[in-house]
Design a protein around this motif. Structure first.
Motif, PDB file in Angstrom:
ATOM      1  N   LEU A 270     -22.102 -19.969  72.892  1.00 15.97           N
ATOM      2  CA  LEU A 270     -21.642 -19.058  73.934  1.00 15.97           C
ATOM      3  C   LEU A 270     -20.941 -17.800  73.420  1.00 15.97           C
ATOM      4  O   LEU A 270     -21.188 -16.709  73.949  1.00 15.97           O
ATOM      5  N   PRO A 271     -20.098 -17.854  72.398  1.00 20.16           N
ATOM      6  CA  PRO A 271     -19.446 -16.615  71.939  1.00 20.16           C
ATOM      7  C   PRO A 271     -20.433 -15.498  71.591  1.00 20.16           C
ATOM      8  O   PRO A 271     -20.110 -14.315  71.726  1.00 20.16           O
ATOM      9  N   PHE A 272     -21.646 -15.853  71.169  1.00 24.97           N
ATOM     10  CA  PHE A 272     -22.678 -14.854  70.847  1.00 24.97           C
ATOM     11  C   PHE A 272     -22.934 -13.914  72.023  1.00 24.97           C
ATOM     12  O   PHE A 272     -23.177 -12.722  71.830  1.00 24.97           O
ATOM     13  N   LEU A 273     -22.864 -14.427  73.240  1.00 21.98           N
ATOM     14  CA  LEU A 273     -23.126 -13.600  74.426  1.00 21.98           C
ATOM     15  C   LEU A 273     -21.880 -12.949  75.010  1.00 21.98           C
ATOM     16  O   LEU A 273     -21.949 -11.838  75.517  1.00 21.98           O
ATOM     17  N   ILE A 274     -20.755 -13.647  74.975  1.00 24.17           N
ATOM     18  CA  ILE A 274     -19.607 -13.175  75.753  1.00 24.17           C
ATOM     19  C   ILE A 274     -18.441 -12.620  74.945  1.00 24.17           C
ATOM     20  O   ILE A 274     -17.505 -12.066  75.510  1.00 24.17           O
ATOM     21  N   GLU A 275     -18.487 -12.740  73.617  1.00 23.93           N
ATOM     22  CA  GLU A 275     -17.390 -12.240  72.803  1.00 23.93           C
ATOM     23  C   GLU A 275     -17.899 -11.191  71.826  1.00 23.93           C
ATOM     24  O   GLU A 275     -19.092 -11.091  71.558  1.00 23.93           O
ATOM     25  N   ASN A 276     -16.996 -10.409  71.288  1.00 27.16           N
ATOM     26  CA  ASN A 276     -17.334  -9.411  70.271  1.00 27.16           C
ATOM     27  C   ASN A 276     -17.285 -10.086  68.905  1.00 27.16           C
ATOM     28  O   ASN A 276     -16.224 -10.230  68.308  1.00 27.16           O
TER      29      ASN A 276
ATOM     30  N   ASN B  87     -23.384 -10.321  67.153  1.00 34.60           N
ATOM     31  CA  ASN B  87     -23.867  -9.382  68.181  1.00 34.60           C
ATOM     32  C   ASN B  87     -23.364  -7.968  67.917  1.00 34.60           C
ATOM     33  O   ASN B  87     -23.227  -7.173  68.836  1.00 34.60           O
ATOM     34  N   LYS B  88     -23.078  -7.677  66.653  1.00 39.11           N
ATOM     35  CA  LYS B  88     -22.605  -6.350  66.232  1.00 39.11           C
ATOM     36  C   LYS B  88     -21.294  -5.986  66.921  1.00 39.11           C
ATOM     37  O   LYS B  88     -21.045  -4.831  67.246  1.00 39.11           O
ATOM     38  N   HIS B  89     -20.496  -6.996  67.188  1.00 33.45           N
ATOM     39  CA  HIS B  89     -19.167  -6.840  67.807  1.00 33.45           C
ATOM     40  C   HIS B  89     -19.221  -6.196  69.189  1.00 33.45           C
ATOM     41  O   HIS B  89     -18.306  -5.495  69.600  1.00 33.45           O
ATOM     42  N   MET B  90     -20.337  -6.434  69.894  1.00 33.43           N
ATOM     43  CA  MET B  90     -20.489  -5.935  71.266  1.00 33.43           C
ATOM     44  C   MET B  90     -21.073  -7.050  72.116  1.00 33.43           C
ATOM     45  O   MET B  90     -22.249  -7.393  71.973  1.00 33.43           O
ATOM     46  N   ALA B  91     -20.261  -7.638  72.987  1.00 35.02           N
ATOM     47  CA  ALA B  91     -20.720  -8.735  73.839  1.00 35.02           C
ATOM     48  C   ALA B  91     -21.901  -8.294  74.695  1.00 35.02           C
ATOM     49  O   ALA B  91     -21.985  -7.147  75.127  1.00 35.02           O
ATOM     50  N   TYR B  92     -22.821  -9.221  74.938  1.00 40.05           N
ATOM     51  CA  TYR B  92     -23.983  -8.943  75.786  1.00 40.05           C
ATOM     52  C   TYR B  92     -23.670  -9.126  77.268  1.00 40.05           C
ATOM     53  O   TYR B  92     -24.383  -8.606  78.119  1.00 40.05           O
ATOM     54  N   VAL B  93     -22.632  -9.887  77.570  1.00 44.41           N
ATOM     55  CA  VAL B  93     -22.249 -10.127  78.959  1.00 44.41           C
ATOM     56  C   VAL B  93     -20.829  -9.611  79.166  1.00 44.41           C
ATOM     57  O   VAL B  93     -19.901 -10.019  78.473  1.00 44.41           O
ATOM     58  N   LYS B  94     -20.696  -8.700  80.129  1.00 40.65           N
ATOM     59  CA  LYS B  94     -19.388  -8.155  80.478  1.00 40.65           C
ATOM     60  C   LYS B  94     -19.277  -8.117  81.992  1.00 40.65           C
ATOM     61  O   LYS B  94     -20.154  -7.586  82.668  1.00 40.65           O
ATOM     62  N   LYS B  95     -18.215  -8.705  82.511  1.00 43.07           N
ATOM     63  CA  LYS B  95     -17.967  -8.721  83.959  1.00 43.07           C
ATOM     64  C   LYS B  95     -19.179  -9.243  84.729  1.00 43.07           C
ATOM     65  O   LYS B  95     -19.640  -8.636  85.694  1.00 43.07           O
ATOM     66  N   GLU B  96     -19.727 -10.368  84.268  1.00 50.99           N
ATOM     67  CA  GLU B  96     -20.880 -11.022  84.915  1.00 50.99           C
ATOM     68  C   GLU B  96     -22.144 -10.162  84.925  1.00 50.99           C
ATOM     69  O   GLU B  96     -23.043 -10.369  85.727  1.00 50.99           O
TER      70      GLU B  96
END
Length: 131
Positions: free
Chosen positions: A48-54, A58-67
């Protein structure tokens, strides 16, 4: 004339239908975004951190922000092997009414259900609700 989605022009243009390697069952009470995220995590073999955390992955940019899922960026970052994985989503592939009719509060008390719990799966139309 109508045709099966797997036989559609769109699918033929992508090499035709493919056999799903995994089944995904969607819970109606969960957000569809969470189902999509679960599939993406499985395909990418990530947590999960791969999608929602920096994080570095993920190049320190989350793929999911504010749903909101940044699908375009995520799809461009995934490799061919990850993108070619196939999933069967019951939410799109099963006629829920036919598959589970009779397993509801209204139908449970009707005689057709009480005497043969599998009868509704074999009947056309449904023995319980007539649809």
């Amino acid at each position: 004339p109508p045709c099966c989605y797997m036989g559609s022009e769109f699918m033929r243009g992508h090499g035709g239908g493919k056999r799903a390697r995994k089944l995904v069952s969607h819970a109606w009470k969960s957000d569809f975004l969470h189902t999509v995220m679960s599939i993406l995590l499985d395909a990418a073999e990530r947590q999960l951190p791969f999608l929602i955390e920096n994080v570095p992955e993920n190049k320190h940019m989350a793929y999911v922000k504010k749903e909101q899922l940044d699908a375009k960026r995520l799809l461009s970052d995934l490799g061919e092997e990850q993108l070619s994985k196939t999933y069967w989503l019951c939410i799109f592939a099963v006629d829920e009414h036919r598959a589970i009719c009779g397993d509801c509060w209204e139908c449970h008390s009707k005689p057709a259900w009480q005497h043969d719990a599998q009868a509704h799966l074999r009947a056309n139309p449904c023995l319980i609700c007539g649809k």
